[in-house]
Design a protein around this motif. Sequence first.
Motif, short mmCIF file in Angstrom:
data_model
loop_
_atom_site.label_atom_id
_atom_site.label_comp_id
_atom_site.label_asym_id
_atom_site.label_seq_id
_atom_site.Cartn_x
_atom_site.Cartn_y
_atom_site.Cartn_z
N THR A 149 0.82 -1.21 0.00
CA THR A 149 0.00 0.00 0.00
C THR A 149 0.86 1.26 0.00
N SER A 150 1.93 1.28 0.77
CA SER A 150 2.79 2.48 0.86
C SER A 150 3.38 2.84 -0.50
N PHE A 151 3.80 1.83 -1.26
CA PHE A 151 4.37 2.08 -2.58
C PHE A 151 3.28 2.56 -3.54
N HIS A 152 2.06 2.03 -3.37
CA HIS A 152 0.92 2.47 -4.19
C HIS A 152 0.63 3.95 -3.94
N ILE A 153 0.64 4.36 -2.67
CA ILE A 153 0.40 5.77 -2.32
C ILE A 153 1.52 6.65 -2.87
N ASP A 154 2.74 6.18 -2.79
CA ASP A 154 3.89 6.92 -3.32
C ASP A 154 3.71 7.17 -4.82
#
Length: 381
Positions: A149-154
Amino acid sequence: MKKIYFLIIVISSFMLAGCWNYRDVNKMRFVAGVAIDYDKEKNEYISTSEVVRLIEGGQSFGSTLFQSKGLTVFDAVRDTVMKNARRLYWGHAKVIILGPDIVDKNILSILDYASRDSEFRDDIWILVSAEETASKIFEKTFEKRESITSFHIDDILRNEKSISTYHGIPTWRFIKDIYAEGISPTLPMVKVAKKNGEKVAKVGGQAVFKGNKIVGTLNEIETKAYLWVINRIKGGLVTIETSAAGRKVDVTMELFSSKTKLKPKKIGDKIIMMIDIESDFGIAEIAGNVDVIEKSAREILKKDTEKEIKKQVEDVIKKVQKEYESDIFGFSTKIKAKMPEEWRKIESNWDMVFSGMKTEINVKVNINGSALASKPIKVED
């Protein structure tokens, strides 16, 4: 001299041999992002870390969640290490997500921790959860944990210029703005949404701060208008209702470029903020067979687009002035730079001055193209 050179070479060989900062990856876990909540009843922080894991087969990466609690953010993170028996490495972390209860002194504690820890990058994104807790963003998205999820938000935040319904803020800038005199920061908001049957993180809108406290929010349309004011809008779409040949039609306009100038002007004993906006658009889609591309109709479309942008900008300024009394537009910065003597007179009473300040908004729109079509597609009745 030869002896001196030889001594330098010998000393350098000892200092540069090997990797002085080598870390055994088998003894570490790489954090992709962290969500931080605050339990007021128990007076403790809740840290939910999204940690990268190698999916079986070694062809892709997924994630694992670790949650811990503590009286400070550092305590909560350290508790994760104790439970996990491995050290967390923050050098690749992309996002910090704050829960709605992280306000007042709590947010300052987080900023202090992030700025002091040498492993945190100062360009890590910081966001506010639109869900009841920050942890929900990790817990309710990519539930099979086969994506991060963190990479998706990035990825979403790096594509801001093509969407313009949010404004990404790295930690260094938020820290700078929250301590700046006169202006107030904003942070993008993230929520859980469905896409192709899967729950994913969606970024949209801004949380408005006054000092170190959240005082309200802007929706996606208001955020786009806010970006126009602060000269940060780079692209995106705007749908305009226009008329041609006596018929109304919705036209989607694609923004190519825009420039905004803020200039304070004193009229009588009042300071007025002049806001001049010039934007270049192309016609992306016509929802009907009305010809808005020919010269006279295009001129009507141009005027309607200018009117709509002006209205959106007026609305967001009035909302922020009356409801939040928080200068997120940087009006104070312009007054300090252009009218230092006037600023000294109003500095101590800036919140009240800002909330009553008049603005004069001038919008100029240039329509430069209609994609590949010179005429709308017509269907015979």
